[in-house]
Design an enzyme around this catalytic site. Structure first.
Site, PDB file in Angstrom:
ATOM      1  CG  ASN A 150      11.376  -4.960 -17.619  1.00  0.00           C
ATOM      2  OD1 ASN A 150      10.690  -5.453 -17.899  1.00  0.00           O
ATOM      3  ND2 ASN A 150      11.800  -4.547 -16.196  1.00  0.00           N
ATOM      4  CE  LYS A 156       9.673   0.897 -16.073  1.00  0.00           C
ATOM      5  NZ  LYS A 156       8.713  -0.456 -15.616  1.00  0.00           N
ATOM      6  NE  ARG A 181      12.341  -8.474 -14.713  1.00  0.00           N
ATOM      7  CZ  ARG A 181      11.654  -7.724 -13.778  1.00  0.00           C
ATOM      8  NH1 ARG A 181      11.272  -6.527 -13.793  1.00  0.00           N
ATOM      9  NH2 ARG A 181      11.552  -8.568 -12.655  1.00  0.00           N
ATOM     10  CG  HIS A 183      11.607 -10.939  -6.978  1.00  0.00           C
ATOM     11  ND1 HIS A 183      11.004 -10.831  -5.751  1.00  0.00           N
ATOM     12  CD2 HIS A 183      10.905  -9.794  -7.669  1.00  0.00           C
ATOM     13  CE1 HIS A 183      10.007  -9.851  -5.755  1.00  0.00           C
ATOM     14  NE2 HIS A 183      10.119  -9.347  -6.760  1.00  0.00           N
ATOM     15  N   GLY A 216      10.721  -5.827  -1.470  1.00  0.00           N
ATOM     16  CA  GLY A 216      10.443  -4.270  -1.970  1.00  0.00           C
ATOM     17  C   GLY A 216       8.892  -4.302  -2.039  1.00  0.00           C
ATOM     18  CG  ASN A 217       4.956  -2.293  -4.041  1.00  0.00           C
ATOM     19  OD1 ASN A 217       4.549  -2.286  -3.093  1.00  0.00           O
ATOM     20  ND2 ASN A 217       4.239  -2.377  -5.170  1.00  0.00           N
ATOM     21  N   GLY A 218       7.344  -5.825  -4.119  1.00  0.00           N
ATOM     22  CA  GLY A 218       6.937  -7.609  -4.063  1.00  0.00           C
ATOM     23  C   GLY A 218       8.113  -7.687  -3.511  1.00  0.00           C
ATOM     24  NE  ARG A 233       2.061  -9.178  -6.383  1.00  0.00           N
ATOM     25  CZ  ARG A 233       3.541  -9.148  -7.085  1.00  0.00           C
ATOM     26  NH1 ARG A 233       4.487  -9.198  -6.164  1.00  0.00           N
ATOM     27  NH2 ARG A 233       3.817  -8.647  -8.026  1.00  0.00           N
ATOM     28  CB  ILE A 275      11.972  -2.962   2.241  1.00  0.00           C
ATOM     29  CG1 ILE A 275      10.295  -2.435   1.697  1.00  0.00           C
ATOM     30  CG2 ILE A 275      11.677  -3.042   3.869  1.00  0.00           C
ATOM     31  CD1 ILE A 275       9.289  -3.186   1.625  1.00  0.00           C
ATOM     32  N   GLY A 276      14.739  -3.858   1.610  1.00  0.00           N
ATOM     33  CA  GLY A 276      15.964  -4.346   2.014  1.00  0.00           C
ATOM     34  C   GLY A 276      17.111  -3.596   2.242  1.00  0.00           C
ATOM     35  CG  ASN A 285      16.728   2.278   0.067  1.00  0.00           C
ATOM     36  OD1 ASN A 285      17.752   2.576   0.221  1.00  0.00           O
ATOM     37  ND2 ASN A 285      15.916   1.958  -0.856  1.00  0.00           N
ATOM     38  CD  GLU A 314      15.225  -7.372 -10.401  1.00  0.00           C
ATOM     39  OE1 GLU A 314      14.977  -6.103  -9.844  1.00  0.00           O
ATOM     40  OE2 GLU A 314      14.549  -8.071 -10.649  1.00  0.00           O
TER      41      GLU A 314
HETATM   42  P1  AMP Z   1      11.185  -2.049  -4.910  1.00  0.00           P
HETATM   43  O1  AMP Z   1       9.833  -2.514  -5.200  1.00  0.00           O
HETATM   44  O2  AMP Z   1      12.097  -2.835  -4.623  1.00  0.00           O
HETATM   45  O3  AMP Z   1      11.470  -0.689  -5.890  1.00  0.00           O
HETATM   46  O4  AMP Z   1      10.801  -1.395  -3.378  1.00  0.00           O
HETATM   47  C1  AMP Z   1       9.937  -0.289  -3.210  1.00  0.00           C
HETATM   48  C2  AMP Z   1       9.361  -0.216  -1.840  1.00  0.00           C
HETATM   49  O5  AMP Z   1      10.721   0.259  -0.638  1.00  0.00           O
HETATM   50  C3  AMP Z   1       8.719   1.128  -1.504  1.00  0.00           C
HETATM   51  O6  AMP Z   1       7.396   0.882  -1.460  1.00  0.00           O
HETATM   52  C4  AMP Z   1       8.807   1.503  -0.001  1.00  0.00           C
HETATM   53  O7  AMP Z   1       8.167   0.204   0.739  1.00  0.00           O
HETATM   54  C5  AMP Z   1      10.357   0.815   0.270  1.00  0.00           C
HETATM   55  N1  AMP Z   1      11.382   1.892   0.574  1.00  0.00           N
HETATM   56  C6  AMP Z   1      12.094   2.727  -0.318  1.00  0.00           C
HETATM   57  N2  AMP Z   1      12.823   3.617   0.406  1.00  0.00           N
HETATM   58  C7  AMP Z   1      12.588   3.412   1.653  1.00  0.00           C
HETATM   59  C8  AMP Z   1      12.983   3.757   3.010  1.00  0.00           C
HETATM   60  N3  AMP Z   1      13.929   4.819   3.047  1.00  0.00           N
HETATM   61  N4  AMP Z   1      12.551   3.155   4.020  1.00  0.00           N
HETATM   62  C9  AMP Z   1      11.880   2.142   4.236  1.00  0.00           C
HETATM   63  N5  AMP Z   1      11.225   1.812   3.059  1.00  0.00           N
HETATM   64  C10 AMP Z   1      11.576   2.214   2.020  1.00  0.00           C
END
Ligand code: AMP
Length: 411
Positions: free
Chosen positions: A7, A14, A91, A181, A211-213, A242, A344-345, A347, A397
């Site tokens: 990536n 990476k 990627r 994605h 997630g962040n996105g 965003r 977020i989905g 965790n 991914e």
């Molecule tokens: P990603 O871009 O898929 O790596 O997701 C990153 C984002 O996941 C972080 O900026 C957080 O907002 C969210 N996240 C990670 N861990 C948790 C948690 N335990 N509870 C709520 N949000 C989380």
């Protein structure tokens, strides 16, 4: 068979080396700060090795060679010779109108087409191509496969992917909805079918990569029929930084009226298009609404302490996700499962719960709050009255890229 997944970004490369017989990661890491100074990291869990040190990376070629040298190093390496690597998967963020599926990089023309997508992916196209060139140079005798984030969405029908702008402009600038994605949505949809013991062809699902996105995708019989990201990843629900989909008239309003200080002359002038683009990508979303927080853990702890701006950001995120998800259920003509994935989905039980709240009566969706109290695991969190399955499925991914690489290289 061992597959190296790469990536490559503008200043990083990476990597993950998979043993595809066991679908297991043998080693992974990052060549960071390429073209600046250089930091190399390397982890081989089975050997209990984790390294990080400064190493000069003037370009991607030096980085690719460093990765291969380390993987085959007699002391810390996980293979005895780089000839053990059977294929490399790359990627690629944007395939434009050129690539509808993962593609064997068997000529310079393929790389030139990836570079030609630079107006659509200005930050990624050239570094992605540089990564392929560097790895082909270092490993000229193995198949290299380009795996596109946009490919899974190429099955969207015209009604979903066309923008209502003059046709000649859309053609001239390749303006349509490509989504992003895609590799994650594809992986999660396949895993969901496996988890339920069904075939993807027998399922209608909505996958939420949050997630962040964040992006949300409607999948019918294993094929994407709509997705929330658009020409670029800026569309859809508001995200970490965003803005998501906003009234397009806000763009000319800001360009015509907002003044910024020119860095070179110090004078006030109108904001440029690229400055506004940066603002919408990096300074907006829940970060802007909450007054400076993009991580959902911070937003939740702020909201718990009574911070109304963070609470509003969380409410807006769940509201917009719910709105898009419900729209997709209408487009699909019903749904068998709702699937949450990514940071977020996977965790964020609180966000999952907010998105599903109040949907039992109108849409037959109910979440089990006890089962939902989980993080980072594949789990059925369906409520007892729910007609629709609600699942948490961790995404991967890199593994999906390795699988696609194997399939295309026909190894
Ligand atoms: P990603 O871009 O898929 O790596 O997701 C990153 C984002 O996941 C972080 O900026 C957080 O907002 C969210 N996240 C990670 N861990 C948790 C948690 N335990 N509870 C709520 N949000 C989380």
């Amino acid at each position: 068979m061992k597959v190296l997944v790469i990536n490559a970004g503008s200043s990083s490369l990476k990597y993950q080396l998979f043993d595809m017989d066991k679908e297991e990661v043998l080693a992974k890491g990052n060549c960071d700060r390429i073209g600046i100074d250089g930091v190399f990291s390397y982890k081989a869990a089975s050997k209990g090795i984790a390294l990080e040190y400064d190493f000069a990376f003037p370009n991607h070629t030096v980085a690719a060679n460093k990765v291969l040298e380390t993987l085959a190093d007699p002391e810390v390496g996980v293979i005895s010779d780089i000839s053990e690597i059977g294929a490399a998967g790359h990627r690629i963020v944007h395939g434009g109108s050129f690539f509808m599926e993962a593609t064997l990089v068997d000529s310079d023309e393929v790389i030139e087409k990836i570079e030609a997508c630079k107006t659509l992916a200005p930050l990624h196209a050239m570094p992605n191509a540089a990564g392929i060139r560097a790895c082909r140079e270092a490993m000229p005798n193995i198949p290299h496969v380009a795996v596109f984030d946009t490919a899974f969405h190429s099955t969207m029908p015209d009604v979903a992917k066309t923008y209502a702008l003059p046709r000649d402009l859309c053609e001239k600038y390749s303006i349509k909805r490509y989504g992003a994605h895609g590799t994650s949505h594809k992986y999660v949809s396949q895993k969901t079918a496996e988890f339920l013991g069904k075939k993807p062809e027998d399922l209608k699902m909505v996958t939420l990569h949050l997630g962040n996105g964040s992006s949300i995708t409607a999948i019918d019989k294993g094929r994407c029929v709509d997705t929330s990201m658009g020409l670029t990843p800026l569309a859809g629900p508001l995200m970490g930084t965003r803005c998501g989909s906003i009234d397009p008239a806000i763009v000319p309003l800001l360009l015509d009226n907002e003044l910024v200080q020119d860095k070179e002359t110090g004078e006030m002038r109108k904001m440029s298009g690229s400055e506004l683009n940066a603002l919408m990508n990096k300074k907006s979303g829940v970060y802007a609404v909450s007054g400076g927080y993009s991580d959902f853990r911070d937003l939740e702890s702020n909201a718990d302490k009574g911070d109304e701006k963070s609470a509003l950001a969380l409410d807006m995120f769940a509201y917009q996700c719910k709105q898009i998800m419900a729209g997709y259920i209408a487009i699909l003509g019903g749904v068998d499962c709702i699937v949450f994935t990514a940071g977020i989905g996977e965790n964020g039980p609180r966000t999952r719960s907010k998105i599903c709240k109040g949907l039992l009566e109108p849409l037959g969706i109910e979440l089990d709050e006890v089962a939902n109290d989980c993080k980072g695991v594949a789990r059925d969190v369906t409520g007892k009255n729910s007609k629709v399955k609600v699942l948490v499925i961790p995404t991967n991914e890199e593994l999906m890229i390795a699988k696609e690489t194997l399939a295309v290289a026909a190894l």
